[in-house]
Motif scaffolding. Structure first.
Motif, short mmCIF file in Angstrom:
data_model
loop_
_atom_site.label_atom_id
_atom_site.label_comp_id
_atom_site.label_asym_id
_atom_site.label_seq_id
_atom_site.Cartn_x
_atom_site.Cartn_y
_atom_site.Cartn_z
N LYS A 1 59.90 -42.81 39.85
CA LYS A 1 59.45 -44.18 39.55
C LYS A 1 60.45 -45.26 40.00
O LYS A 1 60.02 -46.26 40.61
CB LYS A 1 59.19 -44.29 38.05
CG LYS A 1 58.46 -45.57 37.64
CD LYS A 1 57.04 -45.58 38.16
CE LYS A 1 56.27 -46.80 37.66
NZ LYS A 1 55.92 -46.68 36.23
N PRO A 2 61.76 -45.12 39.74
CA PRO A 2 62.68 -46.18 40.18
C PRO A 2 62.65 -46.42 41.69
O PRO A 2 62.65 -47.56 42.15
CB PRO A 2 64.05 -45.68 39.71
CG PRO A 2 63.74 -44.82 38.53
CD PRO A 2 62.46 -44.13 38.89
N THR B 1 60.44 -52.57 35.19
CA THR B 1 59.80 -51.28 35.42
C THR B 1 60.20 -50.32 34.29
O THR B 1 61.38 -50.22 33.95
CB THR B 1 60.24 -50.66 36.75
OG1 THR B 1 59.81 -51.52 37.81
CG2 THR B 1 59.66 -49.27 36.95
N TRP B 2 59.21 -49.64 33.73
CA TRP B 2 59.46 -48.62 32.72
C TRP B 2 59.17 -47.24 33.31
O TRP B 2 58.17 -47.05 33.98
CB TRP B 2 58.55 -48.84 31.51
CG TRP B 2 58.83 -50.09 30.75
CD1 TRP B 2 58.17 -51.28 30.84
CD2 TRP B 2 59.86 -50.28 29.78
NE1 TRP B 2 58.72 -52.21 29.99
CE2 TRP B 2 59.76 -51.62 29.32
CE3 TRP B 2 60.85 -49.46 29.25
CZ2 TRP B 2 60.62 -52.14 28.36
CZ3 TRP B 2 61.71 -49.98 28.29
CH2 TRP B 2 61.59 -51.31 27.85
N PHE B 3 60.07 -46.31 33.07
CA PHE B 3 59.83 -44.93 33.52
C PHE B 3 60.01 -43.98 32.34
O PHE B 3 60.60 -44.32 31.33
CB PHE B 3 60.75 -44.55 34.68
CG PHE B 3 62.21 -44.43 34.31
CD1 PHE B 3 62.76 -43.20 33.95
CD2 PHE B 3 63.05 -45.54 34.34
CE1 PHE B 3 64.11 -43.09 33.62
CE2 PHE B 3 64.39 -45.44 34.01
CZ PHE B 3 64.92 -44.21 33.65
N HIS C 1 65.75 -58.07 38.39
CA HIS C 1 64.81 -57.03 37.99
C HIS C 1 65.48 -56.06 37.03
O HIS C 1 66.70 -55.89 37.05
CB HIS C 1 64.29 -56.28 39.21
CG HIS C 1 63.29 -57.05 40.00
ND1 HIS C 1 62.03 -56.58 40.30
CD2 HIS C 1 63.34 -58.31 40.53
CE1 HIS C 1 61.36 -57.50 40.99
NE2 HIS C 1 62.14 -58.55 41.14
N ILE D 1 65.13 -52.00 35.27
CA ILE D 1 64.50 -50.67 35.27
C ILE D 1 65.01 -49.93 34.04
O ILE D 1 66.21 -49.67 33.91
CB ILE D 1 64.85 -49.87 36.55
CG1 ILE D 1 64.41 -50.65 37.79
CG2 ILE D 1 64.19 -48.50 36.51
CD1 ILE D 1 64.76 -49.97 39.10
N THR E 1 59.43 -48.19 42.68
CA THR E 1 59.46 -49.59 42.26
C THR E 1 60.20 -50.46 43.27
O THR E 1 59.71 -51.52 43.68
CB THR E 1 60.13 -49.71 40.89
OG1 THR E 1 59.32 -49.07 39.91
CG2 THR E 1 60.34 -51.17 40.50
N ASP F 1 56.55 -58.55 35.05
CA ASP F 1 56.34 -57.91 36.35
C ASP F 1 57.66 -57.55 37.03
O ASP F 1 57.67 -56.80 38.00
CB ASP F 1 55.53 -58.83 37.27
CG ASP F 1 54.09 -58.98 36.80
OD1 ASP F 1 53.60 -58.08 36.08
OD2 ASP F 1 53.47 -60.01 37.13
#
Length: 372
Positions: free
Chosen positions: A261-262, A251-253, A217, A219, A265, A248
């Motif tokens: 957000k992190p 993750t974008w913050f 994943h 981030i 996620t 998917d």
């Protein structure tokens, strides 16, 4: 006593209009709507437009005259100044960063200061908290001060800059500037000193792949060029290894939700039982939060999930699980920016390679990753 109170109330009501008049005049000058030598409207016109007394108008014009924006000629009126305040001999350098308290910036500023102090310069330090509006205000203020140069970490560099006219003013006044850590796309030909963020994202992801990780994943920060570049490196490493890129799994913050957000996620992925054996984090701060969240859900790092950071900060070194990360030559980056700015101040002819400096990243392996 009643008359005094009424006067105080009246003065308070005028103050916002006085401030607005002063800022409006200053903005028209800074953004070149009114150019040097232009005559500004009369006191009567300003008084009628802003619904304030001529005395209040006179006060605003007086302050702007003292600050070097305007000058008066007896019998003729008030005019926009040539702004000869910029003498290029002040020995003052402005340094603008997004944050002062963050883990990178103290050492970065230390590197800048060491070089500038050794060459007889003083630093004027400003911070924007990664706000473009605050950056514009800083620029407007600096344009009214006597500075010889500027080192600036621009705010939200992935979003188009709407105050390029302020940088144009810097060029017009002959004030050299160097971007550090990032730059706006419209200004990519201007001098800069950066990490090679794309290569860093590539190296750290490739390392995880070589350790045998399959569900990696990512981030990343969406509103600066560093985040976009690190993501590109992540994608390149996956593609090179023949692994499918899954949006998917990314993750974008943004600046505004960087503390929330992190964590959301990772907790969401665990609760959904999403396959995940490694996480590439935008920086060490995010990596610390990811590790903390994994532990809260009973996941062990690195046995269950490997986690990587970026920047090789004290957070990575001193975390209870020392973090595998990408080195960031913090003080060196600062000293390189200062040295480049001094060469620009001296008027040296520089090559494109000398104007656009990218520092090579290196992996620092610690305990937050292991072989699958």
């Amino acid at each position: 006593m009643k008359d005094i109170k009424e006067k105080e109330i009246g003065d308070t009501m005028k103050e916002p209009k006085f401030s607005r008049l002063k800022e409006d005049i200053k903005a028209k000058i800074v953004h070149s709507e009114w150019k040097a030598g232009d005559k500004i409207p009369s006191e009567n016109m300003f008084a009628a437009q802003y619904h304030i007394s001529r005395q209040t108008v006179r006060k605003a014009i007086g302050e702007l005259t003292e600050e070097g924006y305007l000058y008066a000629e007896h019998g003729r009126g008030t005019f926009v100044s040539e702004r000869t305040i910029h003498t290029r001999t002040s020995k003052n350098i402005a340094v603008v960063t997004t944050y002062l308290s963050d883990y990178i910036f103290p050492r970065l500023i230390q590197g800048i200061e060491q070089v500038l102090t050794a060459n007889g310069y003083s630093i004027m330090l400003k911070t924007t908290r990664n706000s473009r509006a605050a950056e514009a205000r800083c620029m407007e203020e600096l344009l009214s001060k006597d500075i010889d140069g500027l080192i600036i970490e621009p705010s939200k560099t992935q979003i188009s800059c709407r105050h390029t006219s302020l940088y144009d003013q810097m060029d017009e006044y002959g004030i050299p500037y160097v971007f550090i850590q990032g730059y706006f796309e419209q200004m990519k030909k201007k001098p800069y000193v950066l990490m090679d963020d794309m290569k860093g994202g590539y190296l750290i992801t490739k390392y995880l792949i070589e350790l045998g990780h399959k569900n990696i994943h990512g981030i990343f920060k969406a509103d600066d060029v560093q985040g976009q570049a690190r993501h590109k490196g992540y994608v390149r490493a996956l593609q090179e290894a023949g692994m499918l890129y899954d949006p998917d799994s990314v993750t974008w913050f943004y600046t505004e939700d960087r503390e929330v957000k992190p964590r959301e996620t990772i907790s969401g992925a665990i609760q959904a039982e999403t396959p995940m054996d490694a996480v590439v984090c935008y920086n060490d701060q995010v990596a610390v939060e990811v590790i903390r969240t994994l532990r809260e859900f009973g996941k062990k790092v690195p046995r269950d999930v490997s986690v990587t950071g970026f920047d090789n900060s004290l957070l990575a070194k001193n975390n209870h699980i020392p973090i595998t990360t990408i080195s960031h030559p913090q003080d060196k980056l600062g000293s390189m920016a200062a040295e480049l700015l001094l060469r620009l101040i001296l008027g040296e002819e520089l090559t494109e390679q000398e104007l656009h400096i990218r520092v090579e990243p290196e992996i620092v392996v610690r305990d937050s990753t292991w072989k699958r």
